[in-house]
Design a protein around this motif. Sequence first.
Motif, PDB file in Angstrom:
ATOM      1  N   SER A 117      25.417  58.582 -12.810  1.00  8.71           N
ATOM      2  CA  SER A 117      26.578  57.823 -12.323  1.00  8.71           C
ATOM      3  C   SER A 117      26.459  56.345 -12.700  1.00  8.71           C
ATOM      4  CB  SER A 117      26.733  57.972 -10.807  1.00  8.71           C
ATOM      5  OG  SER A 117      25.547  57.571 -10.158  1.00  8.71           O
ATOM      6  N   LEU A 118      25.261  55.795 -12.699  1.00  8.29           N
ATOM      7  CA  LEU A 118      25.050  54.410 -13.115  1.00  8.29           C
ATOM      8  C   LEU A 118      25.226  54.271 -14.635  1.00  8.29           C
ATOM      9  CD1 LEU A 118      24.380  51.544 -12.322  1.00  8.29           C
ATOM     10  CD2 LEU A 118      21.950  52.122 -12.464  1.00  8.29           C
ATOM     11  N   CYS A 119      24.837  55.298 -15.372  1.00  8.58           N
ATOM     12  CA  CYS A 119      25.064  55.300 -16.835  1.00  8.58           C
ATOM     13  C   CYS A 119      26.551  55.244 -17.144  1.00  8.58           C
ATOM     14  CB  CYS A 119      24.442  56.538 -17.475  1.00  8.58           C
ATOM     15  SG  CYS A 119      22.650  56.594 -17.383  1.00  8.58           S
ATOM     16  N   GLU A 120      27.343  55.980 -16.382  1.00 11.30           N
ATOM     17  CA  GLU A 120      28.795  55.975 -16.585  1.00 11.30           C
ATOM     18  C   GLU A 120      29.385  54.599 -16.297  1.00 11.30           C
ATOM     19  OE1 GLU A 120      30.134  60.527 -15.681  1.00 11.30           O
ATOM     20  OE2 GLU A 120      29.562  59.305 -13.956  1.00 11.30           O
ATOM     21  N   ILE A 121      28.920  53.951 -15.243  1.00  9.88           N
ATOM     22  CA  ILE A 121      29.385  52.602 -14.910  1.00  9.88           C
ATOM     23  C   ILE A 121      28.991  51.626 -16.016  1.00  9.88           C
ATOM     24  CG2 ILE A 121      29.046  50.668 -13.302  1.00  9.88           C
ATOM     25  CD1 ILE A 121      28.760  52.845 -11.083  1.00  9.88           C
ATOM     26  N   SER A 122      27.776  51.756 -16.516  1.00  8.47           N
ATOM     27  CA  SER A 122      27.292  50.878 -17.592  1.00  8.47           C
ATOM     28  C   SER A 122      28.127  51.060 -18.859  1.00  8.47           C
ATOM     29  CB  SER A 122      25.824  51.169 -17.900  1.00  8.47           C
ATOM     30  OG  SER A 122      25.017  50.866 -16.798  1.00  8.47           O
ATOM     31  N   ALA A 123      28.471  52.297 -19.181  1.00  8.45           N
ATOM     32  CA  ALA A 123      29.291  52.556 -20.362  1.00  8.45           C
ATOM     33  C   ALA A 123      30.663  51.901 -20.217  1.00  8.45           C
ATOM     34  CB  ALA A 123      29.438  54.063 -20.585  1.00  8.45           C
ATOM     35  N   LYS A 124      31.252  51.991 -19.047  1.00 11.14           N
ATOM     36  CA  LYS A 124      32.561  51.362 -18.823  1.00 11.14           C
ATOM     37  C   LYS A 124      32.462  49.845 -18.968  1.00 11.14           C
ATOM     38  CE  LYS A 124      34.359  55.004 -15.886  1.00 11.14           C
ATOM     39  NZ  LYS A 124      34.637  55.461 -14.532  1.00 11.14           N
ATOM     40  N   ALA A 125      31.387  49.267 -18.446  1.00  6.83           N
ATOM     41  CA  ALA A 125      31.196  47.820 -18.560  1.00  6.83           C
ATOM     42  C   ALA A 125      30.952  47.410 -20.013  1.00  6.83           C
ATOM     43  CB  ALA A 125      30.026  47.380 -17.683  1.00  6.83           C
ATOM     44  N   MET A 126      30.226  48.219 -20.742  1.00  9.19           N
ATOM     45  CA  MET A 126      29.891  47.901 -22.134  1.00  9.19           C
ATOM     46  C   MET A 126      31.140  47.887 -23.025  1.00  9.19           C
ATOM     47  SD  MET A 126      27.237  49.795 -24.742  1.00  9.19           S
ATOM     48  CE  MET A 126      27.887  51.423 -24.441  1.00  9.19           C
ATOM     49  N   PHE A 127      32.025  48.847 -22.853  1.00  6.96           N
ATOM     50  CA  PHE A 127      33.188  48.950 -23.730  1.00  6.96           C
ATOM     51  C   PHE A 127      34.354  48.085 -23.274  1.00  6.96           C
ATOM     52  CE2 PHE A 127      31.219  53.181 -24.694  1.00  6.96           C
ATOM     53  CZ  PHE A 127      30.790  52.820 -25.956  1.00  6.96           C
ATOM     54  N   GLY A 128      34.433  47.784 -21.985  1.00  9.04           N
ATOM     55  CA  GLY A 128      35.508  46.929 -21.482  1.00  9.04           C
ATOM     56  C   GLY A 128      36.871  47.429 -21.887  1.00  9.04           C
ATOM     57  N   ASP A 129      37.596  46.606 -22.651  1.00  4.72           N
ATOM     58  CA  ASP A 129      38.954  46.967 -23.073  1.00  4.72           C
ATOM     59  C   ASP A 129      38.962  47.714 -24.416  1.00  4.72           C
ATOM     60  OD1 ASP A 129      38.334  44.986 -24.875  1.00  4.72           O
ATOM     61  OD2 ASP A 129      40.103  43.757 -24.462  1.00  4.72           O
ATOM     62  N   ALA A 184      20.635  59.793 -21.208  1.00  4.58           N
ATOM     63  CA  ALA A 184      21.790  59.738 -20.309  1.00  4.58           C
ATOM     64  C   ALA A 184      22.772  58.621 -20.653  1.00  4.58           C
ATOM     65  CB  ALA A 184      21.325  59.599 -18.859  1.00  4.58           C
ATOM     66  N   MET A 185      22.285  57.446 -21.063  1.00  2.21           N
ATOM     67  CA  MET A 185      23.193  56.336 -21.400  1.00  2.21           C
ATOM     68  C   MET A 185      24.058  56.694 -22.613  1.00  2.21           C
ATOM     69  SD  MET A 185      23.005  53.608 -19.489  1.00  2.21           S
ATOM     70  CE  MET A 185      22.058  52.198 -19.024  1.00  2.21           C
ATOM     71  N   ILE A 186      23.453  57.313 -23.609  1.00  2.00           N
ATOM     72  CA  ILE A 186      24.200  57.714 -24.806  1.00  2.00           C
ATOM     73  C   ILE A 186      25.209  58.805 -24.461  1.00  2.00           C
ATOM     74  CG2 ILE A 186      23.945  58.938 -27.016  1.00  2.00           C
ATOM     75  CD1 ILE A 186      23.281  55.949 -27.182  1.00  2.00           C
ATOM     76  N   ILE A 187      24.807  59.733 -23.625  1.00  2.00           N
ATOM     77  CA  ILE A 187      25.713  60.816 -23.215  1.00  2.00           C
ATOM     78  C   ILE A 187      26.908  60.243 -22.466  1.00  2.00           C
ATOM     79  CG2 ILE A 187      25.925  62.875 -21.758  1.00  2.00           C
ATOM     80  CD1 ILE A 187      22.879  63.361 -22.453  1.00  2.00           C
ATOM     81  N   ALA A 188      26.678  59.317 -21.563  1.00  6.94           N
ATOM     82  CA  ALA A 188      27.778  58.691 -20.808  1.00  6.94           C
ATOM     83  C   ALA A 188      28.700  57.918 -21.743  1.00  6.94           C
ATOM     84  CB  ALA A 188      27.219  57.768 -19.732  1.00  6.94           C
ATOM     85  N   ALA A 189      28.119  57.184 -22.700  1.00 10.28           N
ATOM     86  CA  ALA A 189      28.930  56.421 -23.658  1.00 10.28           C
ATOM     87  C   ALA A 189      29.767  57.360 -24.519  1.00 10.28           C
ATOM     88  CB  ALA A 189      28.025  55.550 -24.527  1.00 10.28           C
ATOM     89  N   ARG A 190      29.148  58.432 -25.006  1.00 10.00           N
ATOM     90  CA  ARG A 190      29.879  59.399 -25.834  1.00 10.00           C
ATOM     91  C   ARG A 190      31.023  60.033 -25.046  1.00 10.00           C
ATOM     92  NH1 ARG A 190      29.255  64.963 -27.443  1.00 10.00           N
ATOM     93  NH2 ARG A 190      29.581  65.359 -25.271  1.00 10.00           N
TER      94      ARG A 190
END
Length: 144
Positions: A19-31, A56-62
Amino acid sequence: MTLIEGMQTNSKQFFTPFSLCEISAKAMFGDFSSVKKAVKDKGYITLSEPASGSGAMIIAARNLLASHGYGTDNLYVVNDISAICYHMTYIQLSLLGIVGQVCWGNTITGEIWERTMTSPYFFSQFPILFRLEKALEGMKPTAG
């Protein structure tokens, strides 16, 4: 040796909750402006994870990229100093169909002890794309 025995208690490894990986991915990509630019320029994006753990971070980003229509044929480059994490990430990314290069090495010193491509890599655009780029690089006119 079991997985638990292989994870040394003094290694101070902590795996990020998904769940934190998903939040990090959203923050990383922004708009998604940087994603839009990379896709426009190259047709794909490349993401790097210097301490992959279980991937997990790569999976969330993908997953986030795919949910916004950026497809799954992007390149993910991951590294970890732990051999167990290297293998764990390779298995996870391969089973999920993620195109990537998985490295076992030290991100800080740049040492790479082992490197492999996930199975989906060989069915993607990248083997041909990288060979073509290398061939075209050799054909550039030299100043003189």
